[in-house]
Design a protein around this motif. Sequence first.
Motif, PDB file in Angstrom:
ATOM      1  N   ALA A 175      27.160  33.424  46.559  1.00 46.94           N
ATOM      2  CA  ALA A 175      28.357  32.619  46.356  1.00 46.94           C
ATOM      3  C   ALA A 175      29.514  33.274  47.097  1.00 46.94           C
ATOM      4  CB  ALA A 175      28.692  32.507  44.867  1.00 46.94           C
ATOM      5  N   GLY A 176      30.432  32.456  47.570  1.00 50.38           N
ATOM      6  CA  GLY A 176      31.580  32.969  48.293  1.00 50.38           C
ATOM      7  C   GLY A 176      32.647  33.510  47.357  1.00 50.38           C
ATOM      8  N   PHE A 177      33.514  34.357  47.908  1.00 55.26           N
ATOM      9  CA  PHE A 177      34.618  34.936  47.160  1.00 55.26           C
ATOM     10  C   PHE A 177      35.548  33.846  46.651  1.00 55.26           C
ATOM     11  CE2 PHE A 177      39.118  36.375  47.543  1.00 55.26           C
ATOM     12  CZ  PHE A 177      39.139  37.210  46.444  1.00 55.26           C
ATOM     13  N   LYS A 178      35.960  33.967  45.403  1.00 50.24           N
ATOM     14  CA  LYS A 178      36.915  33.007  44.845  1.00 50.24           C
ATOM     15  C   LYS A 178      37.808  33.705  43.831  1.00 50.24           C
ATOM     16  CE  LYS A 178      33.314  31.229  41.703  1.00 50.24           C
ATOM     17  NZ  LYS A 178      32.221  31.968  42.358  1.00 50.24           N
ATOM     18  N   VAL A 179      38.892  33.057  43.528  1.00 54.83           N
ATOM     19  CA  VAL A 179      39.886  33.602  42.610  1.00 54.83           C
ATOM     20  C   VAL A 179      40.007  32.693  41.400  1.00 54.83           C
ATOM     21  CG1 VAL A 179      42.354  34.070  42.296  1.00 54.83           C
ATOM     22  CG2 VAL A 179      41.208  34.799  44.392  1.00 54.83           C
ATOM     23  N   ILE A 180      39.913  33.284  40.211  1.00 52.61           N
ATOM     24  CA  ILE A 180      40.261  32.580  38.976  1.00 52.61           C
ATOM     25  C   ILE A 180      41.707  32.956  38.695  1.00 52.61           C
ATOM     26  CG2 ILE A 180      39.821  32.386  36.526  1.00 52.61           C
ATOM     27  CD1 ILE A 180      37.040  33.467  38.827  1.00 52.61           C
ATOM     28  N   PRO A 181      42.654  32.064  38.985  1.00 54.54           N
ATOM     29  CA  PRO A 181      44.053  32.480  39.132  1.00 54.54           C
ATOM     30  C   PRO A 181      44.816  32.783  37.862  1.00 54.54           C
ATOM     31  CG  PRO A 181      43.852  30.109  39.448  1.00 54.54           C
ATOM     32  CD  PRO A 181      42.448  30.642  39.285  1.00 54.54           C
ATOM     33  N   ASP A 182      44.400  32.283  36.704  1.00 56.16           N
ATOM     34  CA  ASP A 182      45.231  32.412  35.511  1.00 56.16           C
ATOM     35  C   ASP A 182      44.517  33.163  34.403  1.00 56.16           C
ATOM     36  OD1 ASP A 182      47.423  30.839  36.560  1.00 56.16           O
ATOM     37  OD2 ASP A 182      46.094  29.114  36.343  1.00 56.16           O
ATOM     38  N   ALA A 202      42.695  43.370  35.062  1.00 49.26           N
ATOM     39  CA  ALA A 202      42.875  41.921  35.211  1.00 49.26           C
ATOM     40  C   ALA A 202      42.298  41.426  36.529  1.00 49.26           C
ATOM     41  CB  ALA A 202      44.354  41.570  35.104  1.00 49.26           C
ATOM     42  N   LEU A 203      42.624  42.106  37.625  1.00 50.91           N
ATOM     43  CA  LEU A 203      42.140  41.673  38.940  1.00 50.91           C
ATOM     44  C   LEU A 203      40.622  41.741  39.034  1.00 50.91           C
ATOM     45  CD1 LEU A 203      44.784  43.225  41.362  1.00 50.91           C
ATOM     46  CD2 LEU A 203      44.512  40.824  40.744  1.00 50.91           C
ATOM     47  N   SER A 204      40.008  42.694  38.338  1.00 51.77           N
ATOM     48  CA  SER A 204      38.546  42.798  38.405  1.00 51.77           C
ATOM     49  C   SER A 204      37.881  41.535  37.880  1.00 51.77           C
ATOM     50  CB  SER A 204      38.057  44.025  37.624  1.00 51.77           C
ATOM     51  OG  SER A 204      38.107  43.818  36.226  1.00 51.77           O
ATOM     52  N   PHE A 205      38.505  40.876  36.903  1.00 48.15           N
ATOM     53  CA  PHE A 205      37.952  39.631  36.374  1.00 48.15           C
ATOM     54  C   PHE A 205      38.392  38.419  37.180  1.00 48.15           C
ATOM     55  CE2 PHE A 205      38.276  42.497  32.632  1.00 48.15           C
ATOM     56  CZ  PHE A 205      36.924  42.668  32.434  1.00 48.15           C
ATOM     57  N   PHE A 241      40.931  36.509  30.216  1.00 51.67           N
ATOM     58  CA  PHE A 241      40.185  35.838  31.291  1.00 51.67           C
ATOM     59  C   PHE A 241      39.230  34.791  30.720  1.00 51.67           C
ATOM     60  CE2 PHE A 241      35.984  36.041  33.444  1.00 51.67           C
ATOM     61  CZ  PHE A 241      36.305  35.373  34.617  1.00 51.67           C
ATOM     62  N   LEU A 242      38.466  35.165  29.699  1.00 53.11           N
ATOM     63  CA  LEU A 242      37.480  34.241  29.128  1.00 53.11           C
ATOM     64  C   LEU A 242      38.164  33.070  28.428  1.00 53.11           C
ATOM     65  CD1 LEU A 242      34.907  36.819  27.689  1.00 53.11           C
ATOM     66  CD2 LEU A 242      34.624  35.356  29.706  1.00 53.11           C
ATOM     67  N   LEU A 243      39.276  33.329  27.761  1.00 55.75           N
ATOM     68  CA  LEU A 243      39.990  32.252  27.087  1.00 55.75           C
ATOM     69  C   LEU A 243      40.578  31.246  28.072  1.00 55.75           C
ATOM     70  CD1 LEU A 243      41.845  34.258  24.283  1.00 55.75           C
ATOM     71  CD2 LEU A 243      39.983  32.621  23.962  1.00 55.75           C
ATOM     72  N   ALA A 244      40.831  31.683  29.302  1.00 51.66           N
ATOM     73  CA  ALA A 244      41.400  30.793  30.319  1.00 51.66           C
ATOM     74  C   ALA A 244      40.344  29.957  31.026  1.00 51.66           C
ATOM     75  CB  ALA A 244      42.192  31.611  31.342  1.00 51.66           C
ATOM     76  N   SER A 293      53.408  40.492  34.708  1.00 52.87           N
ATOM     77  CA  SER A 293      52.745  39.587  33.768  1.00 52.87           C
ATOM     78  C   SER A 293      51.578  38.925  34.476  1.00 52.87           C
ATOM     79  CB  SER A 293      53.732  38.531  33.269  1.00 52.87           C
ATOM     80  OG  SER A 293      54.138  37.701  34.358  1.00 52.87           O
ATOM     81  N   SER A 294      50.948  37.971  33.805  1.00 53.98           N
ATOM     82  CA  SER A 294      49.828  37.276  34.421  1.00 53.98           C
ATOM     83  C   SER A 294      50.258  36.528  35.679  1.00 53.98           C
ATOM     84  CB  SER A 294      49.191  36.308  33.426  1.00 53.98           C
ATOM     85  OG  SER A 294      50.125  35.346  32.975  1.00 53.98           O
ATOM     86  N   ALA A 295      51.535  36.127  35.763  1.00 54.73           N
ATOM     87  CA  ALA A 295      52.034  35.473  36.974  1.00 54.73           C
ATOM     88  C   ALA A 295      51.992  36.436  38.155  1.00 54.73           C
ATOM     89  CB  ALA A 295      53.460  34.964  36.744  1.00 54.73           C
ATOM     90  N   GLY A 296      52.364  37.700  37.919  1.00 58.65           N
ATOM     91  CA  GLY A 296      52.278  38.710  38.975  1.00 58.65           C
ATOM     92  C   GLY A 296      50.849  38.981  39.390  1.00 58.65           C
ATOM     93  N   TRP A 297      49.937  39.004  38.422  1.00 57.03           N
ATOM     94  CA  TRP A 297      48.523  39.206  38.751  1.00 57.03           C
ATOM     95  C   TRP A 297      48.007  38.060  39.614  1.00 57.03           C
ATOM     96  CZ3 TRP A 297      47.198  40.309  32.923  1.00 57.03           C
ATOM     97  CH2 TRP A 297      47.705  41.564  32.572  1.00 57.03           C
ATOM     98  N   SER A 298      48.422  36.853  39.291  1.00 59.28           N
ATOM     99  CA  SER A 298      48.008  35.695  40.092  1.00 59.28           C
ATOM    100  C   SER A 298      48.577  35.792  41.509  1.00 59.28           C
ATOM    101  CB  SER A 298      48.471  34.394  39.437  1.00 59.28           C
ATOM    102  OG  SER A 298      47.827  34.190  38.198  1.00 59.28           O
ATOM    103  N   GLN A 299      49.796  36.292  41.638  1.00 60.84           N
ATOM    104  CA  GLN A 299      50.416  36.440  42.949  1.00 60.84           C
ATOM    105  C   GLN A 299      49.622  37.433  43.807  1.00 60.84           C
ATOM    106  OE1 GLN A 299      54.517  37.648  42.744  1.00 60.84           O
ATOM    107  NE2 GLN A 299      54.934  37.193  44.893  1.00 60.84           N
ATOM    108  N   ILE A 300      49.204  38.545  43.209  1.00 56.73           N
ATOM    109  CA  ILE A 300      48.387  39.516  43.943  1.00 56.73           C
ATOM    110  C   ILE A 300      47.051  38.895  44.340  1.00 56.73           C
ATOM    111  CG2 ILE A 300      47.201  41.741  43.804  1.00 56.73           C
ATOM    112  CD1 ILE A 300      49.342  42.590  41.743  1.00 56.73           C
ATOM    113  N   ALA A 301      46.382  38.245  43.379  1.00 61.94           N
ATOM    114  CA  ALA A 301      45.063  37.659  43.635  1.00 61.94           C
ATOM    115  C   ALA A 301      45.137  36.601  44.724  1.00 61.94           C
ATOM    116  CB  ALA A 301      44.504  37.062  42.342  1.00 61.94           C
ATOM    117  N   ASN A 302      46.156  35.762  44.700  1.00 58.94           N
ATOM    118  CA  ASN A 302      46.278  34.710  45.701  1.00 58.94           C
ATOM    119  C   ASN A 302      46.596  35.276  47.079  1.00 58.94           C
ATOM    120  OD1 ASN A 302      45.728  32.508  43.998  1.00 58.94           O
ATOM    121  ND2 ASN A 302      47.851  32.425  43.287  1.00 58.94           N
ATOM    122  N   THR A 303      47.357  36.363  47.144  1.00 58.52           N
ATOM    123  CA  THR A 303      47.626  37.016  48.431  1.00 58.52           C
ATOM    124  C   THR A 303      46.333  37.552  49.039  1.00 58.52           C
ATOM    125  OG1 THR A 303      49.860  37.632  47.719  1.00 58.52           O
ATOM    126  CG2 THR A 303      48.943  38.825  49.595  1.00 58.52           C
TER     127      THR A 303
END
Length: 506
Positions: free
Chosen positions: A235-242, A133-136, A349-352, A97-107
Amino acid sequence: MASQYPENRVLIIMTGGTICMRPSPEGLVPARGFLEAGMKPNPSFNDGSKPDPLPVMTDANTEEYLPSLRTPLSTYSRHVRYTSFEFPILLDSSSISSAGWSQIANTIRNNYSRYDGFVVLHGTDSLAYTSSALSFMLSDLGKPVILTGSQASIFALQSDAVDNLLGSLIIAGTFTIPEVCLFFNEALYRGNRTTKVSASSFSAFASPNCDPLAKISAMGAEVNWNLIKRPTAIAGFKVIPDLDTAHVACLRIFPGIKPEMIDGVLRVPGLRGLILETFGSGNAPSGEDGSLTSIIRAAVKRGIVIVNVSQCQTGSVSPLYAPATVLGNAGVVFGHDLTTEAALTKLSFLLALPGLSYEEITKQMQISLRGEMTETAKLQFSHPASGLPSLTDQQSVFTALGYAIAAGNLESVIQLLNGDQFDLLGAKDYAENTAVHLAAVGTNNDVLRELLKRGASIHVRNRAANTPLFLAGKVGNQEAVGLLREAGAHLHIEEVETVGKRNHDM
């Protein structure tokens, strides 16, 4: 044990999936200790050198040293050194789910400065969704993130796991492709262009509207650099987590569908977006007396974003036929050639994103953010600068660019890049310096700024294993150091160790 050849470091992130599964009384289940059991015994993954453990941030505050392996020398005269971080709970991809995607992105974020590339092992069922999902979620990415899996376990006698994993590992540890990609069956695809097309074939994925970014053959990897998307903001690398997947639905139109079925979905409490899979170029029945169109128009007025994508694998949604035009007039957004997976994750992604209005969301759904849709081609006209060498091949053109950078001639640099047909941003000189290396020690930092705005990589190392940031600091170009830092540059972990040792010796 150190090697006399250069090596790049790759972090393998194990989320689960068929690739790591072993038989059990209940069927195939994810297995622990993948590095030790699945990779170490295979000489393609292990040169037997027993390298030191590598540091991994297992969360934002915890560092652990995990066992590492080194590949044999590749076609490119380098090794790939890697370790594997396994998620505490390994998932079947149908459960992600989106929680798993956030876990990958944060790692990835927590380990971004420690590794040259990342490989994510993942089940195939939802692999295209996760790739999209990760691409966004990964913004201003400057390093390769490659997702892969397999149709059969790496422990099976006949499996595609070794080729998929080894191909991903070599590409991530050799080429600075700053995109979220999916590697399968000897092809590297842009992640948000992929869809799963087979439940059993080794050719399980396709990218119907975008050619592969690279292909593997007996000669090595052939990268289509003209297709590679590079970050163009300083700009530096960043994560939009949700991602807001909980408030987005997907509905497939079929012959005879009742308008009240669509109305029922559009009235789900809390719904904010709907991906509508229509026929052909975006056509859908209007319903008796235009009832279906009325239902859609009413939902749009309630603030629900409805995106029209095609059920066909190839082609694009466009107002070619009257039914598609009717939907457009009702406020439905044309999804062009977005895959369903990309459309759903992009809208989520855009809605978040905080503060985006309905109009801004619908506008951004129709433009390319991460290469997820085909952009309308724009003609470019340029005139060659007088006195420049004949642009016959990449070497001569890059030499001209090098002279322009050394002279601080911003105008000539711009002219050469505007007419670029030779991937000058990825080219290297005899010492494997890129244009950014040259500009980092140059006389005009506006040249460096121009290169960064055009997406030149800040992470590539030259033959001496130095980054542009290291060289800028070595010559005392503090303005360049600041500019590179602003763009997300950091010293490679080996440079950090070198600087620390030098400071200690002094």
